[in-house]
Design an enzyme around this catalytic site. Sequence first.
Site, PDB file in Angstrom:
ATOM      1  N   ASP A  30       1.127  -1.222   0.393  1.00  0.00           N
ATOM      2  CA  ASP A  30       0.075   0.373   0.141  1.00  0.00           C
ATOM      3  C   ASP A  30       1.034   0.796   0.351  1.00  0.00           C
ATOM      4  O   ASP A  30       1.820   1.626   0.595  1.00  0.00           O
ATOM      5  CB  ASP A  30      -0.639   0.406   1.148  1.00  0.00           C
ATOM      6  CG  ASP A  30      -2.521   0.860   1.164  1.00  0.00           C
ATOM      7  OD1 ASP A  30      -2.644  -0.132   0.907  1.00  0.00           O
ATOM      8  OD2 ASP A  30      -2.303   2.271   0.677  1.00  0.00           O
ATOM      9  N   LYS A  35      -0.204   3.162   7.322  1.00  0.00           N
ATOM     10  CA  LYS A  35      -1.486   2.159   6.963  1.00  0.00           C
ATOM     11  C   LYS A  35      -0.047   1.165   7.477  1.00  0.00           C
ATOM     12  O   LYS A  35      -0.375   0.063   8.000  1.00  0.00           O
ATOM     13  CB  LYS A  35      -2.223   1.547   6.580  1.00  0.00           C
ATOM     14  CG  LYS A  35      -3.491   0.580   6.203  1.00  0.00           C
ATOM     15  CD  LYS A  35      -4.547   0.881   4.838  1.00  0.00           C
ATOM     16  CE  LYS A  35      -5.084   1.627   4.839  1.00  0.00           C
ATOM     17  NZ  LYS A  35      -5.922   0.639   3.331  1.00  0.00           N
ATOM     18  N   LEU A 153     -17.029 -10.466  -0.772  1.00  0.00           N
ATOM     19  CA  LEU A 153     -16.958 -11.113  -0.344  1.00  0.00           C
ATOM     20  C   LEU A 153     -18.115  -9.881   0.762  1.00  0.00           C
ATOM     21  O   LEU A 153     -17.893  -8.972   0.803  1.00  0.00           O
ATOM     22  CB  LEU A 153     -15.254 -10.235   0.291  1.00  0.00           C
ATOM     23  CG  LEU A 153     -14.416 -11.382   0.003  1.00  0.00           C
ATOM     24  CD1 LEU A 153     -12.951 -10.538   0.401  1.00  0.00           C
ATOM     25  CD2 LEU A 153     -14.267 -12.842   0.431  1.00  0.00           C
ATOM     26  N   GLU A 155     -19.146  -7.668   3.516  1.00  0.00           N
ATOM     27  CA  GLU A 155     -18.351  -6.906   5.143  1.00  0.00           C
ATOM     28  C   GLU A 155     -19.168  -8.005   6.224  1.00  0.00           C
ATOM     29  O   GLU A 155     -20.281  -8.070   6.384  1.00  0.00           O
ATOM     30  CB  GLU A 155     -18.693  -6.053   5.001  1.00  0.00           C
ATOM     31  CG  GLU A 155     -17.791  -5.252   3.697  1.00  0.00           C
ATOM     32  CD  GLU A 155     -18.194  -3.442   4.053  1.00  0.00           C
ATOM     33  OE1 GLU A 155     -18.686  -2.901   5.527  1.00  0.00           O
ATOM     34  OE2 GLU A 155     -17.712  -2.117   3.510  1.00  0.00           O
ATOM     35  N   LYS A 207     -19.239  -9.985 -12.278  1.00  0.00           N
ATOM     36  CA  LYS A 207     -18.953  -8.840 -10.739  1.00  0.00           C
ATOM     37  C   LYS A 207     -20.811  -7.711 -10.544  1.00  0.00           C
ATOM     38  O   LYS A 207     -21.770  -7.509  -9.544  1.00  0.00           O
ATOM     39  CB  LYS A 207     -18.182  -8.365 -10.212  1.00  0.00           C
ATOM     40  CG  LYS A 207     -17.715  -7.378  -9.187  1.00  0.00           C
ATOM     41  CD  LYS A 207     -18.185  -8.263  -7.824  1.00  0.00           C
ATOM     42  CE  LYS A 207     -18.610  -6.967  -6.615  1.00  0.00           C
ATOM     43  NZ  LYS A 207     -17.483  -7.293  -6.003  1.00  0.00           N
ATOM     44  N   GLY A 256     -36.386  -3.641   5.262  1.00  0.00           N
ATOM     45  CA  GLY A 256     -35.369  -3.285   6.321  1.00  0.00           C
ATOM     46  C   GLY A 256     -35.116  -2.359   5.420  1.00  0.00           C
ATOM     47  O   GLY A 256     -35.656  -1.932   4.490  1.00  0.00           O
ATOM     48  N   CYS A 263     -21.140  -1.049  -1.858  1.00  0.00           N
ATOM     49  CA  CYS A 263     -21.275  -1.470  -3.016  1.00  0.00           C
ATOM     50  C   CYS A 263     -21.799  -1.721  -3.767  1.00  0.00           C
ATOM     51  O   CYS A 263     -21.791  -1.030  -4.734  1.00  0.00           O
ATOM     52  CB  CYS A 263     -20.437  -3.151  -3.505  1.00  0.00           C
ATOM     53  SG  CYS A 263     -18.681  -3.443  -2.299  1.00  0.00           S
ATOM     54  N   LYS A 266     -22.614   1.245  -4.658  1.00  0.00           N
ATOM     55  CA  LYS A 266     -21.952   2.625  -5.565  1.00  0.00           C
ATOM     56  C   LYS A 266     -21.943   1.199  -7.355  1.00  0.00           C
ATOM     57  O   LYS A 266     -21.982   1.761  -7.947  1.00  0.00           O
ATOM     58  CB  LYS A 266     -20.324   2.461  -5.476  1.00  0.00           C
ATOM     59  CG  LYS A 266     -19.104   2.248  -6.130  1.00  0.00           C
ATOM     60  CD  LYS A 266     -17.650   2.114  -5.761  1.00  0.00           C
ATOM     61  CE  LYS A 266     -17.604   0.499  -5.798  1.00  0.00           C
ATOM     62  NZ  LYS A 266     -17.268  -0.531  -6.496  1.00  0.00           N
ATOM     63  N   LYS A 324     -24.658  -2.178   7.934  1.00  0.00           N
ATOM     64  CA  LYS A 324     -24.958  -3.779   8.391  1.00  0.00           C
ATOM     65  C   LYS A 324     -24.564  -4.284   9.785  1.00  0.00           C
ATOM     66  O   LYS A 324     -23.426  -2.757   9.668  1.00  0.00           O
ATOM     67  CB  LYS A 324     -25.032  -4.460   7.307  1.00  0.00           C
ATOM     68  CG  LYS A 324     -23.811  -4.335   6.812  1.00  0.00           C
ATOM     69  CD  LYS A 324     -22.882  -5.416   5.672  1.00  0.00           C
ATOM     70  CE  LYS A 324     -22.677  -6.907   6.411  1.00  0.00           C
ATOM     71  NZ  LYS A 324     -22.826  -7.691   5.060  1.00  0.00           N
TER      72      LYS A 324
END
Length: 434
Positions: A30, A35, A153, A155, A207, A256, A263, A266, A324
């Site tokens: 990175d 970080k 994946l 979160e 995707k 909900g 994700c 966007k 979430k």
Amino acid sequence: MKICMIGAGYVGLVSGSCFADLGNFVWCVDKDKQKIDMLNNNQIPIFEPGLKDLINKNYSSGRLKFTTNLNLAVKNSDIIFICVGTPTSNKKGSADLRYVYNVVAELSLYINKFKIIVTKSTVPVTTGDKIEKIILKKRRKKLFEVVSNPEFLREGEAIRDFRFPDRIVIGANSKIATKKLKSLYDPLIKKGAIFFSTNRRGAELIKYASNAFLATKISFMNEISNLCEKTGVNVEDVSIGIGLDKRIGSRFLRVGPAYGGSCFPKDTKALTFTGTLFKTDLSIIKSVIKSNEKRRIFLTERVKKILSNKIKNKKVTFLGVTFKPNTDDMRQSSSLLMIPYLHERGAKINYYDPSGEKKEFSRLKNVFFCNDINEACEKVDLVIIHTEWDEFKSLDFKKLYRKRKFKIYDMRNLYSPRDMKKQGFSYHSIGRQN
Ligand code: UDX
């Protein structure tokens, strides 16, 4: 295998540490020195259950390394995963690919032998073609293959999702690349994960289509829940009833607040932009985006109604503010609209979230973070269950009631309306008779 993950963010860190755990040697690179220093000092920059232990274990074994030196990491790796962000870029909602292309331009300088370059970041269809062109401009000899291997994946469940994926999608235009990636994922395939290979553009589109379809399922049920409220039908029955049809499937039918996160909002926008670019009207996805935007307003109006249209000086508690549970992520959370809306109209807001205080609300004068549920619910008029953290699933409302009776708006349908009514609570939920 020797792997390099570029971008030590959410996707890079989770996938990198999981690959290391499968016995590979992984460099996580990175640009952000702070970080990388944190990671080298046993601190984890993101909130993800299980990640700290996984990183520690693999760091100690020497299979996982953190660096800012892209040259070193690329030269010492055979497979390079691009895991940098692709945020929304402008009003039209296209994906900002600046970070991806910058990384590609830089890494192309360090290709010393055959490399497989993989996009794990969510990139619009045809991005792989552009990446290939950028590298070929710098290196005449094609010592590389560009592959798409999208991540799926979630979160809060990312490690589990990595280890037990429904499918692994590889989009490659060469057999060598597909074979190499298949052997990288072999330990997961042996445990039952389905390996699906297609061409590069196919994987890129899979995707976006996956995320857009999931967003559609959620918005669809949210709209059905509005009709349930008007017709006296229990939306949970509808979810179960339709979900039992294998063609529909039972997951992602929970109603909900508006869906949020980094994700779905966007990627749905970026996909409609791609549609425009290729002169294709993706009208279903456009209306999902609209429906989700309306949902934020719809539920806020409902809060107003529950408060008998008097918001001024009312005390409202939010239990959970993240989009979430099991994440500290506030991106596109519906609480970001609801809390300021109520605050502007004179409400006093308490909020408690297990992931801690949020900078997003720090400038709002009458919005207070509380250290626990008891403190948050003391002497308030309305308690809103906004995020379904486990802590909120078996609350003792009688105990919380002690000083003042409050109304309850359960936006995640965690409780049974009948039980709540029996106990005398003023209880409201979504798509059910209260
Ligand atoms: C999503 C995708 O699931 C994952 O495959 C992708 O790679 C990244 O984006 P994530 O954003 O982490 O993952 O969360 P997810 O669990 O999918 O939830 C997204 C939003 O949908 C949340 O706001 C959640 O509350 C909402 N949701 C989800 C519902 O409202 N109902 C559901 O049934 C499921």
